[in-house]
Each structure stands twice: as C-alpha cells, then as structure tokens.
Write a protein that holds these residues in place. Structure first.
Motif, mmCIF file in Angstrom:
data_model
loop_
_atom_site.group_PDB
_atom_site.id
_atom_site.type_symbol
_atom_site.label_atom_id
_atom_site.label_comp_id
_atom_site.label_asym_id
_atom_site.label_seq_id
_atom_site.Cartn_x
_atom_site.Cartn_y
_atom_site.Cartn_z
ATOM 1 N N GLU A 97 0.573 -8.535 -15.372
ATOM 2 C CA GLU A 97 1.800 -8.170 -16.067
ATOM 3 C C GLU A 97 1.869 -8.908 -17.407
ATOM 4 O O GLU A 97 1.209 -9.930 -17.611
ATOM 5 N N PHE A 99 0.971 -7.561 -20.276
ATOM 6 C CA PHE A 99 -0.063 -7.089 -21.187
ATOM 7 C C PHE A 99 0.104 -5.580 -21.394
ATOM 8 O O PHE A 99 0.748 -4.904 -20.610
ATOM 9 N N SER A 100 -0.559 -5.067 -22.436
ATOM 10 C CA SER A 100 -0.578 -3.622 -22.646
ATOM 11 C C SER A 100 -1.599 -3.274 -23.716
ATOM 12 O O SER A 100 -2.072 -4.136 -24.453
ATOM 13 N N SER A 101 -1.944 -1.989 -23.756
ATOM 14 C CA SER A 101 -2.734 -1.399 -24.839
ATOM 15 C C SER A 101 -4.115 -2.027 -25.032
ATOM 16 O O SER A 101 -4.531 -2.338 -26.145
ATOM 17 N N ARG A 127 -2.590 -1.132 -11.619
ATOM 18 C CA ARG A 127 -2.097 -2.034 -12.660
ATOM 19 C C ARG A 127 -2.969 -1.915 -13.911
ATOM 20 O O ARG A 127 -2.465 -1.884 -15.040
ATOM 21 N N TYR A 129 -4.768 0.608 -14.873
ATOM 22 C CA TYR A 129 -4.531 1.906 -15.498
ATOM 23 C C TYR A 129 -3.347 1.827 -16.459
ATOM 24 O O TYR A 129 -3.394 2.374 -17.568
ATOM 25 N N GLU A 130 -2.297 1.132 -16.057
ATOM 26 C CA GLU A 130 -1.108 1.010 -16.890
ATOM 27 C C GLU A 130 -1.362 0.168 -18.134
ATOM 28 O O GLU A 130 -0.683 0.333 -19.156
ATOM 29 N N LEU A 131 -2.326 -0.742 -18.070
ATOM 30 C CA LEU A 131 -2.584 -1.656 -19.185
ATOM 31 C C LEU A 131 -3.520 -1.067 -20.236
ATOM 32 O O LEU A 131 -3.619 -1.601 -21.344
ATOM 33 N N LYS A 133 -5.123 1.684 -22.959
ATOM 34 C CA LYS A 133 -4.780 2.766 -23.874
ATOM 35 C C LYS A 133 -5.318 4.082 -23.312
ATOM 36 O O LYS A 133 -6.201 4.090 -22.447
ATOM 37 N N GLU A 134 -4.803 5.191 -23.815
ATOM 38 C CA GLU A 134 -5.357 6.484 -23.440
ATOM 39 C C GLU A 134 -6.834 6.520 -23.821
ATOM 40 O O GLU A 134 -7.214 6.098 -24.919
ATOM 41 N N LYS A 247 -9.318 6.137 -18.524
ATOM 42 C CA LYS A 247 -7.917 6.528 -18.352
ATOM 43 C C LYS A 247 -7.702 7.906 -18.974
ATOM 44 O O LYS A 247 -8.101 8.110 -20.118
#
Length: 247
Positions: A97, A99-101, A127, A129-131, A133-134, A247
């Motif tokens: 948790e 984090f992103s992109s 988890r 997968y959510e972090l 980018k496309e 992803k």
C-alpha cells in the motif's frame, strides 16, 4: 517469515546468486514487450537490495519492499554506499500500500514461495495489479514443483568456509509441493571462535497452470512462461519457472 541474524550473512551466502541474470531478464523483457521507456520499478522481496541497486545504477527509479527490517537496513546502507537513491519500505507483499503507477514489478529469488496460503498468492497478484500502470509488467520466478518434490525433499546441503559454514536440511511439510528449510550456520568471530545461528524457512509452490489461473483472475494477461533463465518453456525437470504478465 523474516530473516533475523541470517540477514547479516545473506550476501556472503548468496555470493553466487545470479543477480546479473535477473537484471538482464528485467531489461530484456521491458525491451521485448515495448516498455523501453519504463522507469519506475517496484522490487518486491528486495532482500539486501542487490538487484535494486543494480537496476538503479542503470537509471531506473527503484522502490524496494521487504518484510525483514534487518534486510532493509543492509539494503539502505548498500544503496548509500553505491550512491543511488532508492526508497525502501518494510511491508508484507500481500498488503502492499502507499504506492502507484509502476511500469514494472519484480518478485525474484523465489520470494513468492514464502507465501504458504493460496489466498496470500492471489492477494499479492491483486495488489500488484492495482499498483501497475496500464500495460505494466509483472516479472517473477518461483521454484518448480519438480524442485520442491525431488531436489529439496529430505536433502542436505553443506558449505565449509573459514569465515562462515552452514548445514542446510530440507524436510517435507504437509502442504503439497512444500518444504521446510532448517539452516544452521557457524560464523567465525574476531576471537577465532564460532558462533552458531539457526534459521527456519518454509516455502510452497504450485503448478504452473494454477499460477496462470490466479494471474488471469487478478486481471493479468500472461505473456510468457519460461524456465531457468532460458527462452525455453518449462520441462518436467526445470527448477526455476519465470512468468511475464501484463496489466
């Protein structure tokens, strides 16, 4: 599972680990699947930061995550010594948790095999997968079922070095394709006397089709499955299985 005293001798014991091959695998797959411009990498189960530092020195913006506080302390010191900027966080890979992109997430050196519950593996994939980018990539490796069932089961490995020696015994667990690693190592102190340390590690793996199913359920497209740092599909006697998912 956290590494305790073992963390401080991990690099010494892993001095023949194929970090160059893991680094090459990451760079090759990013190029192969059109991600040459990828910069942000999350290294899950980063340990003492050996791979994270190598990737950072290649210009990647690396974040490292590990469950072991001791491992992360060594990783931070290593990054500072190599003059690379890496953020390290102590987290369980099932609960990532904050984090992103990311362009790419890596889980190497069979770190995923430390998850002993099916739900934990599935949650980790979700988890990650959510972090991402496309079109971001997940790259990971796991022990094959062959290695767990035929190489590790009831095996004993030893190493006798002047500075550090170990006895590594493997025992089957009740779970399918699982093993308990009982590691006793002896470290030579400045006074010439040896100090004993004991570690217990448990690992579990699954059939390739099971990993594929869980990746698909998490939303990933499985691009490639190979074995043992080759471009070949896994065989009945492959020991390390590599996955590339998008992803």
């Amino acid at each position: 599972m956290t590494y305790e005293s073992f963390a401080y001798w991990y690099d010494k014991l892993m001095n023949e680990a194929p970090y160059d091959a893991w680094q090459s695998f990451v760079q090759k797959k990013l190029k192969q699947y059109g991600r040459q411009g990828a910069k942000r990498i999350l290294d899950v189960g980063c340990g003492t930061g050996e791979l994270a530092v190598r990737l950072a020195k290649e210009g990647f913006l690396v974040t490292g995550v590990d469950l072991s506080e001791n491992m992360l302390a060594i990783a931070q010191a290593k990054a500072e010594a190599q003059q690379v900027n890496i953020e390290f966080f102590q987290q369980n890979m099932t609960e990532l948790e904050g984090f992103s992109s990311f362009d790419c997430v890596t889980i190497f050196c069979d770190s995923l095999n430390y998850l002993l519950e099916e739900s934990e593996v599935r949650q980790t994939f979700s988890r990650i997968y959510e972090l991402l980018k496309e079109d971001g990539l997940l790259l990971f490796d796991v022990h094959s079922t062959y290695k767990m069932d035929h190489i590790f089961q009831d095996a004993i490995f030893t190493s006798n070095d002047e500075e550090i020696s170990y006895i590594w015994s493997c025992y089957p667990l009740s779970l399918p394709h699982s093993v308990e690693h009982e590691l006793t190592f002896f470290v030579r102190g400045d006074d010439g006397k040896y100090e004993r340390h004991d570690e217990l590690h448990r690992q579990c793996t699954y059939e390739i089709d099971q990993y594929k199913q869980w990746l698909t359920e998490a939303g990933f497209t499985v691009l490639e499955i190979t074995a043992d740092f080759t471009d070949e599909a896994p065989s009945e006697t492959s020991e390390r299985v590599f996955f590339v998912a998008k992803k």
